[in-house]
Every structure is written in structure tokens, then in C-alpha cells.
Design a protein around this motif. Structure first.
Motif, short mmCIF file in Angstrom:
data_model
loop_
_atom_site.label_atom_id
_atom_site.label_comp_id
_atom_site.label_asym_id
_atom_site.label_seq_id
_atom_site.Cartn_x
_atom_site.Cartn_y
_atom_site.Cartn_z
N VAL A 99 0.85 -1.20 0.00
CA VAL A 99 0.00 0.00 0.00
C VAL A 99 0.88 1.24 0.00
CG1 VAL A 99 -1.71 1.33 1.31
CG2 VAL A 99 -1.98 -1.14 1.04
N GLY A 100 1.98 1.21 0.77
CA GLY A 100 2.91 2.33 0.73
C GLY A 100 3.42 2.59 -0.67
N LYS A 101 3.80 1.53 -1.37
CA LYS A 101 4.30 1.68 -2.75
C LYS A 101 3.21 2.21 -3.66
CE LYS A 101 7.19 1.26 -6.22
NZ LYS A 101 7.86 -0.02 -6.56
N THR A 102 1.97 1.77 -3.46
CA THR A 102 0.85 2.26 -4.26
C THR A 102 0.64 3.75 -4.04
OG1 THR A 102 -0.21 0.08 -4.19
CG2 THR A 102 -1.60 1.96 -4.78
N LEU A 103 0.70 4.18 -2.78
CA LEU A 103 0.58 5.61 -2.48
C LEU A 103 1.70 6.40 -3.15
CD1 LEU A 103 -0.30 5.41 1.32
CD2 LEU A 103 -1.86 6.07 -0.53
N TYR A 104 2.91 5.87 -3.09
CA TYR A 104 4.06 6.50 -3.73
C TYR A 104 3.79 6.68 -5.23
CZ TYR A 104 8.72 6.76 -5.84
OH TYR A 104 9.80 7.12 -6.60
N LEU A 105 3.33 5.62 -5.88
CA LEU A 105 3.08 5.69 -7.32
C LEU A 105 1.94 6.65 -7.65
CD1 LEU A 105 3.51 1.98 -8.43
CD2 LEU A 105 4.90 3.92 -9.14
N LEU A 106 0.87 6.60 -6.88
CA LEU A 106 -0.26 7.48 -7.13
C LEU A 106 0.14 8.95 -7.00
CD1 LEU A 106 -3.09 5.58 -5.24
CD2 LEU A 106 -2.95 5.90 -7.72
N ALA A 107 0.88 9.26 -5.93
CA ALA A 107 1.31 10.65 -5.73
C ALA A 107 2.27 11.07 -6.84
CB ALA A 107 1.97 10.80 -4.37
N SER A 108 3.17 10.18 -7.22
CA SER A 108 4.12 10.50 -8.27
C SER A 108 3.44 10.68 -9.62
CB SER A 108 5.18 9.39 -8.35
OG SER A 108 6.12 9.67 -9.35
N LEU A 109 2.57 9.74 -9.98
CA LEU A 109 1.89 9.80 -11.27
C LEU A 109 0.96 11.01 -11.38
CD1 LEU A 109 1.03 6.01 -11.66
CD2 LEU A 109 2.57 7.31 -13.13
N SER A 110 0.40 11.43 -10.25
CA SER A 110 -0.51 12.57 -10.27
C SER A 110 0.22 13.90 -10.37
CB SER A 110 -1.39 12.57 -9.02
OG SER A 110 -0.64 12.88 -7.86
N GLY A 111 1.55 13.85 -10.20
CA GLY A 111 2.33 15.09 -10.23
C GLY A 111 2.14 15.96 -9.01
N ALA A 112 1.74 15.36 -7.91
CA ALA A 112 1.45 16.13 -6.70
C ALA A 112 2.69 16.85 -6.17
CB ALA A 112 0.90 15.20 -5.61
N LYS A 113 2.45 18.06 -5.68
CA LYS A 113 3.50 18.82 -4.98
C LYS A 113 3.14 19.06 -3.52
CE LYS A 113 5.91 22.04 -6.84
NZ LYS A 113 6.40 23.28 -7.47
N ARG A 114 1.84 19.10 -3.22
CA ARG A 114 1.40 19.30 -1.84
C ARG A 114 0.46 18.16 -1.46
NH1 ARG A 114 -0.83 24.08 0.65
NH2 ARG A 114 0.70 23.64 2.28
N VAL A 115 0.82 17.48 -0.37
CA VAL A 115 0.07 16.31 0.11
C VAL A 115 -0.43 16.59 1.51
CG1 VAL A 115 0.25 13.88 0.77
CG2 VAL A 115 1.40 14.69 -1.31
N LEU A 116 -1.68 16.20 1.77
CA LEU A 116 -2.24 16.27 3.12
C LEU A 116 -2.55 14.86 3.57
CD1 LEU A 116 -3.23 17.97 5.51
CD2 LEU A 116 -5.48 18.02 4.44
N GLU A 117 -1.92 14.45 4.66
CA GLU A 117 -2.14 13.13 5.25
C GLU A 117 -2.87 13.30 6.57
OE1 GLU A 117 0.72 9.38 6.11
OE2 GLU A 117 1.33 11.24 7.09
N ILE A 118 -3.89 12.49 6.79
CA ILE A 118 -4.61 12.52 8.06
C ILE A 118 -4.32 11.22 8.78
CG2 ILE A 118 -6.84 12.83 9.21
CD1 ILE A 118 -7.84 14.24 6.73
N GLY A 119 -3.44 11.28 9.79
CA GLY A 119 -3.02 10.11 10.53
C GLY A 119 -1.58 9.76 10.22
N ALA A 120 -0.64 10.19 11.06
CA ALA A 120 0.78 9.97 10.80
C ALA A 120 1.31 8.71 11.46
CB ALA A 120 1.60 11.18 11.27
N LEU A 121 0.87 8.43 12.70
CA LEU A 121 1.41 7.37 13.53
C LEU A 121 2.94 7.46 13.54
CD1 LEU A 121 0.69 5.00 15.38
CD2 LEU A 121 0.80 3.49 13.40
#
Length: 210
Positions: free
Chosen positions: A39-61
Motif C-alpha cells: 500500500v505504501g508503494k501504491t501511495l508513492y506511485l499514485l502521488a508520483s503519477l498525479s504530479g502532486a507537490k502538496r500532500v495532506l495526510e490525516i493520521g501519521a502514527l
């Protein structure tokens, strides 16, 4: 499941920083609820493919998913992570620093509802969102994410299968009941284009329509 183990072994190898987080959680008596590597790798790919520059995460642990997300961003990218507990935030900062990503990550400590209201008041905008906090508040977090979304932003949400509890109506606790409703909202909300990926415990992926 052997399919997930196979995918993990081929596509989602952890480095030493990521491997150290689970033992660190144990040492501190914190819950083992980080996303799995695939799932971490999927998030990495999704953020990368989307060209994101600003990410908001809710829940850091412990910062596990935070690191995957921050690594997907350009050098001037930024992850803002909302975390309720200071002890979790401190451990997340420690791990983010070990990963060499301290300049890309800001952790806001406190109730996520209040932090989100502050971000809305400041008219902040984000390109990618990851919801991985208290499930009964997912519908509220989704609404706030849409408000904070840049056109075409991607919203991901974890634990949408609730370890199988959403498929059995005898489970009437607040989390499975809310997530059943949340999943239907993802499917029907005209502002979104959505799917649930059958990876991990169910990863919802949405695109906010322009």
C-alpha cells in the motif's frame, strides 16, 4: 494472502528506515497499524503519477506512509500530516528525519477536525490526500479534503474493507457502519471519480473532478 506477499516481495521492498518503524512502534507501545509495504508503494506511485507537490495526510502514527508519500514528491514538495498524539508525531518526525525528508514534512499535532478547519480558513490547497485516521470521521474528512482540493486532486483512503467486517451486516460498530456509508458515498458522489483497490485492507482512490 499469497498474492499480496508475491507483490510485496517483487515491488515493495523496504529500506532500513521503513523496516525499523514496526519494531519502534512495539518498543513504544504504539499500535501496529501502519499500511503494509504494497500500500505504501501504491501511495508513492499514485502521488508520483498525479504530479502532486502538496500532500495532506490525516493520521501519521510512526511516519511510515508519510515517508512513502514524501519520497514521491519533487524537491520543493511538501507533506502536511495531521496527528492527534504528540508521542506519535515525535516518533514520526524521528523517522522522517532518518529518511532525510525533514524539509518536506510538516506534522500538525491536535484534533484533525480542528486542524482541517484551520487549513480551510487559510484557503490552503493540496494535490493529494491520504485518509488513515479514525474511521467514524471519514465522511467529514472527505468533505474537508474536497474543499481543500486543487482541481483534479487525488484522494486515497485506507481500511475500506475493515478486515472483512463491511461484508457482514451483523457488525454494527461505528467503524464498519460508517465505512459502508463512506464507500457508497465514494461510488455515488458526483464530484468524484472513484474505485476501491483490493490491496491491503481496501484502498479507496478518488479523483476530484475539475
Amino acid at each position: 494472502m499469497r498474492e499480496q506477499e508475491y507483490v510485496r516481495s517483487l515491488f515493495a521492498q523496504e529500506d532500513e528506515v521503513l523496516k525499523s518503524i514496526a519494531p519502534g512502534l512495539d518498543e513504544r507501545g504504539m499500535p501496529q497499524i501502519s499500511v503494509p509495504p504494497e500500500v505504501g508503494k501504491t501511495l508513492y506511485l499514485l502521488a508520483s503519477l498525479s504530479g502532486a507537490k502538496r500532500v495532506l495526510e490525516i493520521g501519521a502514527l510512526g511516519g511510515y506512509s508519510t515517508i512513502w508519500l514524501a519520497r514521491a514528491l519533487p524537491a520543493d514538495g511538501q507533506v502536511v500530516s495531521l496527528e492527534l498524539k504528540e508521542e506519535h508525531a515525535a516518533f514520526a518526525r524521528e523517522n522522517v528525519t532518518k529518511a532525510g525528508l525533514a524539509d518536506r514534512v510538516t506534522i500538525m499535532v491536535g484534533d484533525a477536525t480542528e486542524s482541517l478547519a484551520t487549513l480551510v480558513d487559510k484557503q490552503e490547497k493540496f494535490d493529494f490526500f491520504f485518509l488513515d485516521a479514525d474511521k467514524p470521521n471519514y465522511p467529514h474528512y472527505l468533505e474537508q479534503a474536497i474543499t481543500l482540493a486543487s482541481p483534479g486532486a487525488v484522494i486515497a483512503a485506507d481500511n475500506l474493507f475493515q478486515n472483512g467486517r463491511i461484508f457482514d451486516e451483523s457488525y454494527q460498530g461505528p467503524s464498519p457502519v460508517t465505512i459502508r456509508r463512506f464507500n457508497r458515498q465514494l461510488a455515488e458522489d458526483p464530484r468524484l471519480e472513484s474505485i476501491i483497490l483490493t490491496i491491503g485492507d481496501g484502498l479507496g482512490v478518488c479523483r476530484v473532478k475539475k
